[in-house]
Every structure is written in structure tokens, then in C-alpha cells.
Design a protein around this motif. Structure first.
Motif, short mmCIF file in Angstrom:
data_model
loop_
_atom_site.label_atom_id
_atom_site.label_comp_id
_atom_site.label_asym_id
_atom_site.label_seq_id
_atom_site.Cartn_x
_atom_site.Cartn_y
_atom_site.Cartn_z
N GLN A 195 15.50 20.85 -46.08
CA GLN A 195 15.90 20.90 -44.68
C GLN A 195 16.76 19.70 -44.31
OE1 GLN A 195 11.97 21.26 -42.95
NE2 GLN A 195 12.23 23.46 -42.54
N SER A 224 6.10 27.88 -50.46
CA SER A 224 5.07 28.39 -49.55
C SER A 224 3.84 27.51 -49.61
CB SER A 224 4.70 29.83 -49.94
OG SER A 224 3.69 30.34 -49.11
N LEU A 263 10.28 21.50 -49.08
CA LEU A 263 10.85 22.11 -47.87
C LEU A 263 11.51 21.06 -46.99
CD1 LEU A 263 11.29 24.56 -46.09
CD2 LEU A 263 9.01 24.20 -45.11
N LEU A 320 18.43 26.91 -48.19
CA LEU A 320 17.20 27.61 -47.80
C LEU A 320 17.49 28.97 -47.19
CD1 LEU A 320 15.10 24.78 -46.11
CD2 LEU A 320 14.45 26.06 -48.15
N LYS A 321 16.65 29.93 -47.52
CA LYS A 321 16.66 31.22 -46.81
C LYS A 321 15.22 31.66 -46.61
CE LYS A 321 17.38 34.04 -50.98
NZ LYS A 321 18.17 35.14 -51.58
N LYS A 322 14.92 32.11 -45.41
CA LYS A 322 13.55 32.49 -45.08
C LYS A 322 13.25 33.87 -45.66
CE LYS A 322 10.33 31.73 -41.33
NZ LYS A 322 10.17 31.27 -39.94
N SER A 323 12.08 34.00 -46.30
CA SER A 323 11.70 35.28 -46.90
C SER A 323 10.37 35.80 -46.37
CB SER A 323 11.62 35.15 -48.42
OG SER A 323 10.69 34.15 -48.80
N THR A 355 15.27 29.78 -52.36
CA THR A 355 16.54 29.06 -52.44
C THR A 355 17.66 30.03 -52.81
OG1 THR A 355 16.27 28.47 -54.77
CG2 THR A 355 15.35 26.96 -53.15
N TYR A 368 9.85 30.43 -47.96
CA TYR A 368 11.29 30.29 -48.15
C TYR A 368 11.63 30.51 -49.62
CZ TYR A 368 11.54 28.09 -43.52
OH TYR A 368 11.47 27.84 -42.17
#
Length: 314
Positions: free
Chosen positions: A19, A45, A15, A26-29, A36, A34
Motif C-alpha cells: 500500500q 489475507s 499489505l 494490489l488488487k482486491k479479491s 498481486t 488481496y
């Protein structure tokens, strides 16, 4: 390169690396999860990453650059130590195709599986139901428990193995975690699903319901194979009649954060949130352990102690 450079490279978690070098990847889920953009099934996670479609994972960015990006060890260390190598690959990597999913060869009998699961406190009738419908069998070569997940057409898409002795467990390569193991209700109009982290916990939940004298067949018992929401979302979209969801994850940090993630996932999905009438947490009481199988064994031990006391009284 020096040992200090290697140690520095290993300190990078994935992560932090993304960053710093590839924030657009990155995309938050979820609240603490996160994915990719290049690989939607790659989940980051709790300090770890797991590429679900390839059944591989790790903790560090070094693992990621080698396993996913295809860099050799030296160039991956140089990337993370700022040794001049670009963090981006100039050429796309030709990854080997995913290994095709194939169920292990079944054994002729399921004697070891039956003995192992009954030793874990699971009801023999529930085990027999799974053996009869093909969602569970004993492998020929190593006598493992094979828990099978199928899609709505009945095609096997997932399987996880659990050793009948020792601590061996793994997913069969090529498994699709959206279609995890499920002890399904025999009633087509079933509206309830109880959700667990593992297949053994799911069977334990059904056994506890039966021990309590309740109609355990009125619900489905779904395993997530961890805490990812993939299997639950797929299950609910495949079964529009489900209205009640009980989240029965472990009573520990990972289980609690996983429950939060599942709740957020369901509430943020318009289709599912509008349909689900009851969404509740149902973690096992802590006095018997963190998960449902430990709780089941504790309940059974308590029942045996009571029977023993009564026999002495007579």
C-alpha cells in the motif's frame, strides 16, 4: 546494519508495504483478501501471504522481498528501513522454475492410513471408497496419508500429506490448489456439494451424514485446503450440474471470515450465482469443537455413552 533496523524491517507486513510503495500492484479479491498483479496466485489475507503456485508464504514484507522479489537480506532490510535502496527492482528476477508436481511413491498396503483415519472416527467404508478410487493412499517412505486431487480428465494435479502419527501436514510441491481432494458422489447427476477446510473434515462430514442414516453418497465432499475459493470455483465450473452448496468451514474466526469470502466470491460471479439455487452455511455446533472432525468425535463419544447406559439398564 543494526538489530534495531532488522527489527524495524520485520515489523512491515506485506499489505502495508505494498500500500505504501506499490499500490498499483494490489488488487482486491475478497472482503479481506488481496492478490498481486504480477503473481495472481499470491494471496494476502489475515496478516499472511501465500504464493499458491510456488507453495511458499510468510507473514512479513521482508519474507516477500527475499522469497518473491529475489533480494538479498541486507538490501531487503534497507528497502524497508528507507536506507536508500529502491523498493522496486531495476532488473527482473530470474526465479527458479516451479518444482514439477510428482506424487509420493505409494506403499503396498494402507494399514496405517486405515488405522489412523478410523482413529479419527471416519467410517471404514468411506475410507475404502477413497482407497479404491485412488483419491487416497499410503506413501511408501513415511506412511503418510496422501489425499489426491484430480482434474476432469482424471490427471492428478494436487496432493496433500497428513502424518499417521504426530502433527505433520503439507501440500506436495507443485500442487495446483484449484484441484483439491474431493470425495465425489458416484451419481453423475449429483447436484450437491459440501465444502470443508481439509480432507479429514470432508471425510468427517460424509461420516456424520452416514451416522445420521442419510444417503451420504447423494453429495460430493470437497476440501479447500484452507479457506481460499480457488478449489470451489474450479469445482463448480467443471460441474455445471451442481445446484446446492453447503459451506462447512470451521467454527472460528478464520472459518467465519473464509465463509464470508466464499459467499462473496460466488455471489459476484454471474455464471455461478445464476446457477446456484441454494447457498448456505453449515458450521459445526461449538459444543464439540471448532471443526467437523472434532464434532464427529464428539458425536461418536456421545453414541458410545448412550450404548453403555443402555447396557447397564439391561
Amino acid at each position: 546494519m543494526t538489530e534495531e533496523q532488522i527489527a524495524e524491517a520485520k515489523r512491515w507486513d506485506l499489505l502495508s508495504y505494498l500500500q505504501a510503495y506499490e499500490p498499483d500492484e494490489l488488487k482486491k479479491s475478497g472482503p479481506r483478501e488481496y492478490r498481486t498483479r504480477s503473481h495472481d496466485s499470491l494471496v494476502i489475507s489475515n496478516g499472511k501471504w501465500h504464493w499458491c503456485s510456488r507453495n511458499m508464504g510468510g507473514r512479513t514484507a521482508l519474507d516477500y522481498l527475499i522469497k518473491v522479489r529475489g533480494q538479498d537480506f541486507v538490501s531487503a532490510v534497507e528497502t524497508l528501513c528507507g536506507g536508500g535502496a529502491s523498493p522496486f527492482l531495476s532488473q527482473p528476477v530470474d526465479l527458479p522454475p516451479p518444482k514439477p508436481f510428482e506424487l509420493p511413491e505409494p506403499g503396498r498396503y494402507a494399514t496405517r492410513v486405515m488405522g489412523y483415519l478410523q482413529g479419527r472416527g471416519i467410517d471404514g467404508g468411506i475410507i475404502s471408497r477413497c482407497l479404491q478410487d485412488g483419491s487416497l493412499y499410503e506413501s511408501f517412505r513415511y506412511h503418510n496419508c496422501v489425499f489426491v486431487g484430480r482434474d476432469m480428465e482424471g490427471k492428478a494435479r494436487f496432493a496433500c500429506l497428513r502424518g499417521t502419527f504426530g502433527d505433520f501436514k503439507m501440500d506436495v510441491p507443485g500442487s495446483d490448489k484449484r484441484f483439491n481432494f474431493c470425495l465425489a458422489s458416484p451419481f453423475p447427476d449429483c447436484q450437491k456439494v459440501a465444502v470443508f477446510e481439509s480432507a479429514i473434515d470432508a471425510l468427517s462430514g460424509a461420516t456424520l451424514t452416514k451416522l445420521a442414516g442419510k444417503a451420504w453418497e447423494d453429495a460430493c465432499y470437497l476440501s479447500l485446503g484452507g479457506t481460499s475459493p480457488l478449489a470451489l470455483v474450479q469445482f463448480l465450473k467443471d460441474r455445471p450440474g451442481i445446484r446446492h452448496v453447503a459451506l462447512c468451514l470451521d467454527n472460528d474466526g478464520a472459518g467465519k471470515s473464509g465463509t464470508e469470502k466464499l459467499m462473496e466470491t460466488l455471489r459476484s460471479d454471474r455464471e455461478l450465482s445464476g446457477r446456484i439455487e441454494m447457498l448456505r452455511e453449515a458450521a459445526p455446533p461449538e459444543r464439540y469443537g471448532k471443526d467437523y472432525n472434532q464434532h464427529l468425535l464428539g458425536v461418536i463419544g456421545e453414541m458410545k455413552a448412550r450404548r453403555k447406559e443402555k447396557s447397564f439398564e439391561r
